[in-house]
Design an enzyme around this catalytic site. Structure first.
Site, short mmCIF file in Angstrom:
data_model
loop_
_atom_site.label_atom_id
_atom_site.label_comp_id
_atom_site.label_asym_id
_atom_site.label_seq_id
_atom_site.Cartn_x
_atom_site.Cartn_y
_atom_site.Cartn_z
N GLU A 1 42.05 90.25 28.54
CA GLU A 1 43.21 89.34 28.47
C GLU A 1 43.12 88.64 27.13
OE1 GLU A 1 45.48 89.18 30.74
OE2 GLU A 1 44.52 90.21 32.41
N CYS B 1 47.44 80.63 27.56
CA CYS B 1 47.73 81.98 27.08
C CYS B 1 49.17 82.37 27.40
CB CYS B 1 46.76 82.97 27.71
SG CYS B 1 46.68 82.81 29.50
P1 NAP Z 1 37.16 83.53 21.80
O1 NAP Z 1 36.66 82.77 20.63
O2 NAP Z 1 37.46 84.96 21.62
O3 NAP Z 1 36.05 83.32 22.91
C1 NAP Z 1 36.21 83.84 24.20
C2 NAP Z 1 34.86 84.06 24.84
O4 NAP Z 1 34.16 85.11 24.17
C3 NAP Z 1 33.95 82.84 24.78
O5 NAP Z 1 33.25 82.77 26.00
C4 NAP Z 1 33.02 83.18 23.64
O6 NAP Z 1 31.77 82.52 23.72
C5 NAP Z 1 32.86 84.66 23.82
N1 NAP Z 1 32.43 85.39 22.64
C6 NAP Z 1 32.57 85.04 21.34
N2 NAP Z 1 32.07 86.02 20.55
C7 NAP Z 1 31.60 86.99 21.37
C8 NAP Z 1 30.97 88.24 21.16
N3 NAP Z 1 30.71 88.72 19.93
N4 NAP Z 1 30.62 88.98 22.23
C9 NAP Z 1 30.87 88.54 23.47
N5 NAP Z 1 31.47 87.36 23.74
C10 NAP Z 1 31.83 86.59 22.70
O7 NAP Z 1 38.47 82.88 22.41
P2 NAP Z 1 38.77 81.33 22.74
O8 NAP Z 1 38.96 80.64 21.44
O9 NAP Z 1 37.77 80.78 23.70
O10 NAP Z 1 40.13 81.42 23.55
C11 NAP Z 1 41.40 81.35 22.94
C12 NAP Z 1 42.10 82.68 23.01
O11 NAP Z 1 42.04 83.19 24.33
C13 NAP Z 1 43.58 82.57 22.68
O12 NAP Z 1 43.91 83.58 21.76
C14 NAP Z 1 44.28 82.82 24.00
O13 NAP Z 1 45.54 83.43 23.90
C15 NAP Z 1 43.32 83.69 24.72
N6 NAP Z 1 43.49 83.54 26.16
C16 NAP Z 1 44.06 84.57 26.86
C17 NAP Z 1 44.24 84.45 28.23
C18 NAP Z 1 44.88 85.56 29.01
O14 NAP Z 1 44.80 85.52 30.23
N7 NAP Z 1 45.52 86.52 28.38
C19 NAP Z 1 43.81 83.30 28.89
C20 NAP Z 1 43.23 82.29 28.15
C21 NAP Z 1 43.07 82.43 26.78
P3 NAP Z 1 31.51 81.16 22.92
O15 NAP Z 1 32.50 80.17 23.43
O16 NAP Z 1 30.12 80.83 23.27
O17 NAP Z 1 31.72 81.49 21.48
#
Ligand code: NAP
Length: 525
Positions: free
Chosen positions: A260, A299
């Site tokens: 997602e 999101c």
């Molecule tokens: P993110 O920076 O991609 O982080 C998401 C998760 O991935 C966090 O738990 C993060 O851990 C982890 N992560 C980071 N680097 C990783 C790696 N190399 N390998 C595995 N896991 C890793 O996203 P975010 O800033 O938290 O969220 C915002 C984004 O999420 C927005 O773009 C939004 O649209 C999207 N979103 C989508 C939905 C949906 O249902 N489509 C719902 C909510 C949000 P850490 O926090 O420890 O870095």
């Protein structure tokens, strides 16, 4: 609640354990105060994953759907009893006002409750039938019956920061109901609420050991632990999603993965509606709401708003007038309607994204015009900004609005010439979670809904007769699909019983009718 820098323990391998590193400190996005620390350094991931996969899964597997549903129902009661603590954590760590915290906290508990009840509907079975038996030849004796059996692995969830409660339960509910143990790794920034909820449910002794684990802190090494029958759900940015997709667990071991990612969701006012009509007002109200709920950190939030050219100015005025009334600041002040962005990094990213979009748009309502209440410029509070363009003609003059998700209180109003033009521009989002349509012509709305269904997980179609009934553009109801094709990640979650598919394996059982008739009495070991 007194802020502290307590180090939160992780639950892995059936016991609570502290990381051995310095950890990351979670902060209050309004005051900047340190709250708690999280750390996953030094955890024995291999042993912990094996414990979930063997002990947790075995204990869940011998239960029927009805019995597992009862466990979820008991978890709902524990969570409800602790709601006040969850609201305190959300205020402090996410900077959200009560109504916004409710979307996450009560939304999560509601979703868990729905799947708890579904356990009763699915009954005392241990697998699900998929369709009816099909004859394989002229003689009906030898047939094929598809069944869905819970996968004999674990479910790893890597979640985004914006829904520490709902993001946990909307996935854990169908996983646990399916009999699949869960390991959740919340986003570091808001891991506290997830950890606390897991702690409350686990400490209440409701679930078998190993059924639900939580790892707070770095994701390092987690994917390396995955095996072929495990499943992985990722919610977060498109950049991280790309890293996940290329991991050997996915590319070599066929770990099933659900993504997602981000999404440029739209709202469309159909042609033929006048300024000030019921449909016009419904769109205006929903756009302002979507921009400000959780400070636009949803999101599903509306990012692009499409109106007929002739209504561009009136829509701009009406949405701006609503936004101007939004009080922004410290969520502890009762007059505040919109709290903070989650942290400094997020605030900087939002402001950069805003600058990037502004180069191709005009500012219709400037977030900087808002005076912050009980918060200063150093806080992560940012007023809502409406951008606009009359020139999203498809000539790429305003291409950025179709491919840049600013994850905050920002949306762009876009003028269109005719319905074909609007549909074309909406599709430039390359696949989104949700699009909402506003109008009063049922036939025209049905046509547009079908036209957009291939590129959206959900099409939310609003006519004046559902004004008091509709569930909202951005609200994810567990009965409906959540997910979207293309840049939205290609994932599917929820959708009622459909959510269980991800945690089951489909198999075609080819046998005589006599053998197939015995399936109902078969139970797993
Ligand atoms: P993110 O920076 O991609 O982080 C998401 C998760 O991935 C966090 O738990 C993060 O851990 C982890 N992560 C980071 N680097 C990783 C790696 N190399 N390998 C595995 N896991 C890793 O996203 P975010 O800033 O938290 O969220 C915002 C984004 O999420 C927005 O773009 C939004 O649209 C999207 N979103 C989508 C939905 C949906 O249902 N489509 C719902 C909510 C949000 P850490 O926090 O420890 O870095």
């Amino acid at each position: 609640m007194t802020p502290s820098t307590e180090l939160l323990p992780n639950l892995l391998g059936g016991h609570w354990q502290l990381g051995t590193g310095p950890g990351s400190t979670l902060q209050d996005p309004v005051s900047g105060a340190d709250l708690v620390r999280v750390d996953a350094t030094g955890l024995d991931l291999a042993t912990g994953f094996a414990f979930a996969r063997e002990r947790g899964a075995a204990a869940l597997r011998i239960l029927s759907y009805r019995q597992r549903g009862a466990l979820l129902g008991a978890a709902v009661k524990v969570l409800q009893a602790n709601r006040d603590a969850y609201y305190d954590i959300a205020t402090a760590n996410s900077g959200t006002v009560k109504n916004d915290s409710a979307v996450d906290i009560d939304g999560g508990i509601f979703t868990l409750g729905l799947y708890a009840k579904m356990g009763d509907t699915l009954g005392d079975r241990h697998f699900l039938l998929d369709g009816d038996p099909a004859r394989l030849g002229k003689d009906p004796l030898f047939q094929s019956q598809h069944i869905l059996s819970p996968t004999r692995g674990l479910a790893l969830f890597i979640n985004a920061f914006n829904f520490p409660s709902w993001g946990l339960w909307e996935k854990a509910a169908p996983a646990l109901l399916s009999g699949v143990p869960v390991i959740i790794k919340p986003a570091t920034a808001t891991a506290w609420l997830t950890q606390r909820m897991v702690r409350d449910v686990v400490d209440a002794g409701i679930l078998p050991a190993g059924a639900l684990s939580v790892i707070c802190g770095s994701s390092a090494g987690l994917l390396d632990q995955l095996q072929s029958f495990d499943v992985l759900s990722f919610t977060g940015s498109a950049e991280t999603a790309a890293v996940i997709r290329s991991h050997p667990a996915v590319t070599q071991h066929s770990v099933r993965v659900n993504i997602e990612a981000d999404s440029l969701n739209s709202a469309l006012l159909l042609p033929g509606e006048a300024a000030g009509s019921e449909s016009f007002d419904l769109l205006v109200k929903e756009v302002a709401r979507e921009m400000t709920v959780k400070s636009g950190q949803k999101c599903t939030a509306i990012r692009r708003v499409f109106v007929p050219e002739a209504l561009y100015a009136s829509a701009s005025q009406a949405i701006s007038a609503r936004l101007a009334k939004t009080t922004v600041g410290n969520p502890r002040n009762e007059s505040v309607r919109m709290g903070a962005l989650v942290n400094r990094a997020q605030r900087d990213t939002v402001l950069q994204g805003l600058d990037y979009l502004r180069a191709q748009t005009e500012v219709l309502h400037d977030g900087q015009s808002h005076t912050l209440v009980d918060a200063d410029a150093a806080s992560c509070c940012v007023g809502p900004t409406l951008l606009g363009t009359r020139d999203a003609t498809g000539s790429d003059a305003s291409g950025r609005v179709h491919d840049t998700e600013v994850f905050g209180p920002v949306a762009t109003l876009i003028a269109y010439r005719d319905l074909g033009h609007a549909l074309h521009l909406i599709r430039r989002g390359q696949g989104s979670l949700v699009c909402s349509l506003y109008g009063s012509n049922a036939a025209a709305l049905a046509h547009a809904a079908v036209e957009l269904s291939d590129s959206h997980g959900r099409v939310h179609t609003i006519t004046p007769d559902v004004t008091a009934l509709h569930t909202g553009h951005g609200n994810v109801m567990p009965q409906s699909l959540h997910g979207g094709p293309g840049r939205a990640g290609g994932g599917e979650e929820l959708g009622g019983v459909r959510a269980l598919n991800f945690y089951h394996r489909r198999s075609a059982l080819q046998a005589s009718s006599a053998v197939l008739a015995q399936l109902n009495s078969a139970a797993p070991t």
